[in-house]
Scaffold this motif. Structure first.
Motif, PDB file in Angstrom:
ATOM      1  N   VAL A  70       2.898  66.273 115.312  1.00 41.66           N
ATOM      2  CA  VAL A  70       1.864  65.539 115.150  1.00 41.66           C
ATOM      3  C   VAL A  70       1.713  65.025 113.710  1.00 41.66           C
ATOM      4  O   VAL A  70       1.268  64.031 113.358  1.00 41.66           O
ATOM      5  N   LEU A  71       2.227  65.832 112.519  1.00 41.44           N
ATOM      6  CA  LEU A  71       1.925  65.416 111.358  1.00 41.44           C
ATOM      7  C   LEU A  71       3.274  64.402 110.889  1.00 41.44           C
ATOM      8  O   LEU A  71       4.001  65.040 110.065  1.00 41.44           O
ATOM      9  N   THR A  72       3.244  63.186 111.540  1.00 46.31           N
ATOM     10  CA  THR A  72       4.340  62.633 111.255  1.00 46.31           C
ATOM     11  C   THR A  72       4.304  61.896 109.850  1.00 46.31           C
ATOM     12  O   THR A  72       3.176  61.800 109.401  1.00 46.31           O
ATOM     13  N   ASN A  73       5.272  61.385 109.305  1.00 48.16           N
ATOM     14  CA  ASN A  73       5.434  60.577 108.232  1.00 48.16           C
ATOM     15  C   ASN A  73       4.415  59.361 108.422  1.00 48.16           C
ATOM     16  O   ASN A  73       4.447  58.855 109.522  1.00 48.16           O
ATOM     17  N   GLY A  74       3.878  59.007 107.401  1.00 49.54           N
ATOM     18  CA  GLY A  74       2.954  57.675 107.632  1.00 49.54           C
ATOM     19  C   GLY A  74       1.429  58.153 108.068  1.00 49.54           C
ATOM     20  O   GLY A  74       0.637  57.566 107.727  1.00 49.54           O
ATOM     21  N   PHE A  75       1.414  59.025 109.003  1.00 47.87           N
ATOM     22  CA  PHE A  75       0.159  59.608 109.384  1.00 47.87           C
ATOM     23  C   PHE A  75      -0.447  60.459 108.230  1.00 47.87           C
ATOM     24  O   PHE A  75      -1.469  60.314 107.767  1.00 47.87           O
ATOM     25  N   ALA A  76       0.355  61.678 108.230  1.00 48.61           N
ATOM     26  CA  ALA A  76       0.069  62.740 107.558  1.00 48.61           C
ATOM     27  C   ALA A  76       0.650  62.718 106.108  1.00 48.61           C
ATOM     28  O   ALA A  76      -0.052  63.561 105.114  1.00 48.61           O
ATOM     29  N   TYR A  77       1.688  62.102 105.793  1.00 44.27           N
ATOM     30  CA  TYR A  77       2.040  62.083 104.313  1.00 44.27           C
ATOM     31  C   TYR A  77       2.779  60.719 104.145  1.00 44.27           C
ATOM     32  O   TYR A  77       3.250  60.297 105.184  1.00 44.27           O
ATOM     33  N   ASP A  99       2.646  55.639  97.186  1.00 41.08           N
ATOM     34  CA  ASP A  99       1.654  54.964  97.584  1.00 41.08           C
ATOM     35  C   ASP A  99       1.529  53.869  96.720  1.00 41.08           C
ATOM     36  O   ASP A  99       0.933  54.298  95.423  1.00 41.08           O
ATOM     37  N   PRO A 100       1.678  52.668  96.588  1.00 41.74           N
ATOM     38  CA  PRO A 100       1.560  51.402  95.409  1.00 41.74           C
ATOM     39  C   PRO A 100       0.214  51.392  95.092  1.00 41.74           C
ATOM     40  O   PRO A 100      -0.056  51.204  94.072  1.00 41.74           O
ATOM     41  N   GLU A 101      -0.846  51.420  96.204  1.00 45.50           N
ATOM     42  CA  GLU A 101      -2.157  51.417  95.598  1.00 45.50           C
ATOM     43  C   GLU A 101      -2.833  52.447  94.958  1.00 45.50           C
ATOM     44  O   GLU A 101      -3.317  52.428  93.974  1.00 45.50           O
ATOM     45  N   LEU A 102      -2.303  53.695  95.432  1.00 44.38           N
ATOM     46  CA  LEU A 102      -2.676  55.047  94.923  1.00 44.38           C
ATOM     47  C   LEU A 102      -1.926  55.453  93.331  1.00 44.38           C
ATOM     48  O   LEU A 102      -2.474  55.951  92.670  1.00 44.38           O
ATOM     49  N   GLY A 103      -0.754  55.037  93.545  1.00 44.21           N
ATOM     50  CA  GLY A 103       0.384  55.304  92.405  1.00 44.21           C
ATOM     51  C   GLY A 103       0.929  56.813  92.343  1.00 44.21           C
ATOM     52  O   GLY A 103       1.450  57.233  91.385  1.00 44.21           O
ATOM     53  N   VAL A 104       0.551  57.542  93.517  1.00 47.01           N
ATOM     54  CA  VAL A 104       0.886  58.667  93.553  1.00 47.01           C
ATOM     55  C   VAL A 104       1.839  58.740  95.093  1.00 47.01           C
ATOM     56  O   VAL A 104       1.467  58.136  95.862  1.00 47.01           O
ATOM     57  N   PRO A 105       2.785  59.982  95.100  1.00 45.95           N
ATOM     58  CA  PRO A 105       3.236  60.377  96.287  1.00 45.95           C
ATOM     59  C   PRO A 105       2.163  60.847  97.319  1.00 45.95           C
ATOM     60  O   PRO A 105       1.397  61.555  96.882  1.00 45.95           O
ATOM     61  N   ARG A 106       2.190  60.481  98.607  1.00 46.21           N
ATOM     62  CA  ARG A 106       1.081  60.821  99.231  1.00 46.21           C
ATOM     63  C   ARG A 106       1.476  62.213 100.055  1.00 46.21           C
ATOM     64  O   ARG A 106       1.515  62.346 101.138  1.00 46.21           O
ATOM     65  N   ARG A 107       1.379  63.377  99.006  1.00 50.31           N
ATOM     66  CA  ARG A 107       1.716  64.888  99.711  1.00 50.31           C
ATOM     67  C   ARG A 107       1.144  65.564  98.600  1.00 50.31           C
ATOM     68  O   ARG A 107       0.741  65.370  97.299  1.00 50.31           O
ATOM     69  N   LEU A 117       0.245  67.694  92.759  1.00 49.35           N
ATOM     70  CA  LEU A 117       1.736  67.259  92.338  1.00 49.35           C
ATOM     71  C   LEU A 117       1.490  66.019  91.175  1.00 49.35           C
ATOM     72  O   LEU A 117       2.137  66.259  90.146  1.00 49.35           O
ATOM     73  N   ARG A 118       0.359  65.561  91.279  1.00 45.42           N
ATOM     74  CA  ARG A 118       0.094  64.411  90.227  1.00 45.42           C
ATOM     75  C   ARG A 118      -0.523  64.957  88.933  1.00 45.42           C
ATOM     76  O   ARG A 118      -0.607  64.117  88.015  1.00 45.42           O
ATOM     77  N   ASP A 119      -0.937  66.195  88.860  1.00 48.07           N
ATOM     78  CA  ASP A 119      -1.413  66.839  87.683  1.00 48.07           C
ATOM     79  C   ASP A 119      -0.540  67.101  86.611  1.00 48.07           C
ATOM     80  O   ASP A 119      -1.121  67.370  85.353  1.00 48.07           O
ATOM     81  N   GLY A 120       0.808  67.061  86.728  1.00 51.39           N
ATOM     82  CA  GLY A 120       1.682  67.130  85.716  1.00 51.39           C
ATOM     83  C   GLY A 120       2.305  68.842  85.590  1.00 51.39           C
ATOM     84  O   GLY A 120       3.077  68.942  84.656  1.00 51.39           O
ATOM     85  N   ASP A 121       1.579  69.774  86.522  1.00 49.41           N
ATOM     86  CA  ASP A 121       1.830  71.006  86.340  1.00 49.41           C
ATOM     87  C   ASP A 121       3.388  71.284  86.539  1.00 49.41           C
ATOM     88  O   ASP A 121       4.053  72.275  86.382  1.00 49.41           O
ATOM     89  N   TYR A 122       4.132  70.253  87.235  1.00 49.55           N
ATOM     90  CA  TYR A 122       5.597  70.604  87.742  1.00 49.55           C
ATOM     91  C   TYR A 122       6.230  69.370  87.199  1.00 49.55           C
ATOM     92  O   TYR A 122       7.296  69.013  87.547  1.00 49.55           O
TER      93      TYR A 122
END
Lengths: 266, 266
Positions: free
Chosen positions: B123-130, B134-142, B236-241
Motif C-alpha cells: 500500500v505504501l508505494t513510492n509517489g503515494f507515501a513517499y 520535492d521541487p516545491e517543498l525543497g526536501v525529500p518526501r520522507r 531528515l531536513r533538520d540537519g541532525d544527520y
C-alpha cells in the motif's frame, strides 16, 4: 535429547524471497545456490516461485475455525498431531534436514518482505521449533536451546540505502538492530546461530558490472563460511537474565542497545 | 504543497490483523472501533476478513512480468499511472482519508504478522507515501516530510511475553526497538506521527475478566488520545544527520541505541 531434529550433514536450505526474474536478488540466488552446490546438497525454498501463502490462519490448524484457543498454541497442537497443511510440513522437513540455512531477501520497510515473514509465522510452530520446559533437558526450549539447534544461518540482504543510512547511528537505524527480530528473536530463539550479515548496499542502482561484482563477492563469502565464527547471544539458561528476564544490572550497566545480548560482550 | 493527501477531519482507519474470532484481539477490535465511533467515522481494514493478499509481486505492477526494473520503483510508476490493483487502491483511499490510524496486531516473532507487513509492502508505494526531492517543498518526501503527513497513529499490540522480557534490557529486546522498523522506518518515514505504544502483556493467558479489563483500558485510552502528545523523531531536513546520514557526532555522543533518533532527546 538436546536436538529434536538432527540435521543431515552436507545439506543446506536456501530460503529466498524476491518476486522478480532478472533482478539483482535473482542473480545472487542463482550464483549463490550454484556455488554452494559444490559442497552441499542445496534445497531451495523460492517462496514466490512456490506461491507460498504467508498468512497464518485457521486453515493451518486442521480443526473447525470456531474451536476456542490461541492460534499459536493451536498450531503447535496441529504439529504434534500431524495436522499441519502439506506446504508447512514440506518446509519443516527441508529446514529439519539442513545444517546450513541461507536467508536471502530485499529489505522492504526495514524488514523482510511479507512472504518471508509469513514463512516464519507458519513454519516455526511450537513443538517443532521451540517449546516450554523440556523435562529431559531441564531448560525451556528457546533462546539457544530451541528445537533447531545445531544449525548455522547466513542472512543475505539487499538494501536500497547506503551503508551510512543503516550503519551505526544511521538515520534509518542500524541494520543490526533492524534485523534483531529476525537474527535474535526468530533464529536464535529456535536455536540457530548466525554468521555476520552479508549486505549489499545501494542495491537499487547497480549496473550489470556491479551485479557481477556482488555475485562474485557472495561466491567468495560462501567458499569460506564453514570456518567462519558464529555470533553467540546470551543463553536463557546461563543466568545472565536471572529471575527478572532482563539483563542483570552488573552486566554492561547503563547500556540499553540491543548489542547487550551478544554473549561475547561481557 | 506539503501534504499530498489531506486527511478528512473526523475520519479514522482501524487496521487490524488477527485471524481468530473470539480472540483477545477480536474483543479489543470490537471494543475499540465501537468506542472510537463516538467521535470518528471509523473505517476498518480487517485484513483476515478481507482475505488481503500481502504479497507484493508482479501482479501489482500492471505491466508484463518480464519488464525490466526494480519492483519498488515499478510499483511507484503503477501508482502514478493509476494501474495499481483495486485492493491496493482501496486501502490507499482509506489511509488517505484518515487523520487517525490505529494499527492493531499480535506480536509474532517480535514483529507484525505477515498479513500486516504486506499491507505496508503493497500500500505504501513510492509517489503515494513517499518520494524523492520535492521541487516545491525543497526536501525529500520522507522522514517527517512523507506523503502522509498530518496524521497520527496509535499502535495496539498484544504480546505473549511479560513486560520484563520485552522491556528495557529484556531478553527479547525492548519492544520500542523491536517495533522501530514499524514506528520509525515505516510510519515516520511516510510522515505519520505515533503516540506511545498501547501494549497488552501476557496476552496468551488472559481469563475473560482480564480480557474485559483490557477492553476497558483500551476504551479509556481512546477517549483521550486526541490530546495526547505525539513522539517526534528527528527530521531528515533538520540537519541532525547532515551530510553523513548518520547522527552528528556532537548529538548524544557515544550512544548507539535507537532512542537517539527521538527529537526530544537533545
Amino acid at each position: 535429547m538436546t536436538i529434536t531434529h538432527p540435521p543431515k550433514p552436507g545439506t543446506a536450505l536456501w530460503l529466498y524471497a524476491h518476486p522478480r526474474r532478472g533482478s539483482l536478488n535473482d542473480h545472487l540466488f542463482r550464483a549463490g545456490t550454484e556455488a554452494l552446490s559444490a559442497r552441499y546438497e542445496v534445497l531451495t525454498s523460492d517462496l514466490h516461485a512456490q506461491e507460498f501463502d504467508p498468512v497464518l490462519s485457521n486453515r493451518d490448524l486442521g480443526i473447525p475455525a470456531d474451536t476456542p484457543g490461541n492460534i499459536v498454541e493451536l498450531a503447535g497442537e496441529a504439529y504434534s498431531r500431524g495436522r499441519l497443511p502439506a506446504d508447512v510440513r514440506e518446509e519443516q522437513a527441508k529446514l529439519a534436514a539442513a545444517e546450513l540455512l541461507i536467508v536471502q531477501f530485499p529489505l522492504w520497510w526495514y524488514g523482510p518482505p511479507a512472504i518471508l515473514k509469513g514463512w516464519f509465522d507458519r513454519v516455526l510452530t511450537n513443538g517443532f521449533a521451540y517449546g516450554d520446559l523440556d523435562p529431559e533437558l531441564g531448560v525451556p526450549r528457546r533462546y539457544g536451546d530451541g528445537g533447531l539447534i545445531g544449525r548455522r544461518a547466513l542472512i543475505v540482504v539487499t538494501a536500497g540505502e547506503d551503508a551510512r543510512s543503516i550503519g551505526p547511528r544511521g538515520i534509518s537505524g542500524d541494520l543490526e538492530s533492524l534485523l534483531f527480530p529476525l537474527v535474535h528473536g526468530t533464529l536464535w530463539y529456535v536455536g540457530i546461530e548466525t554468521l555476520d550479515l552479508h549486505v549489499v548496499y545501494d542495491a537499487d542502482g547497480l549496473e550489470p558490472a556491479g551485479v557481477d561484482l556482488e555475485a562474485q563477492r557472495l561466491r567468495d563469502r560462501l567458499r569460506t563460511i564453514d570456518t567462519e565464527p558464529v555470533r553467540r547471544f546470551r543463553r536463557l539458561r546461563d543466568g545472565d537474565y536471572q529471575e527478572t528476564r532482563a539483563l542483570r544490572g552488573d552486566l554492561l550497566p547503563g547500556r540499553t542497545d540491543l548489542g547487550i545480548h551478544l554473549a561475547d560482550h561481557g
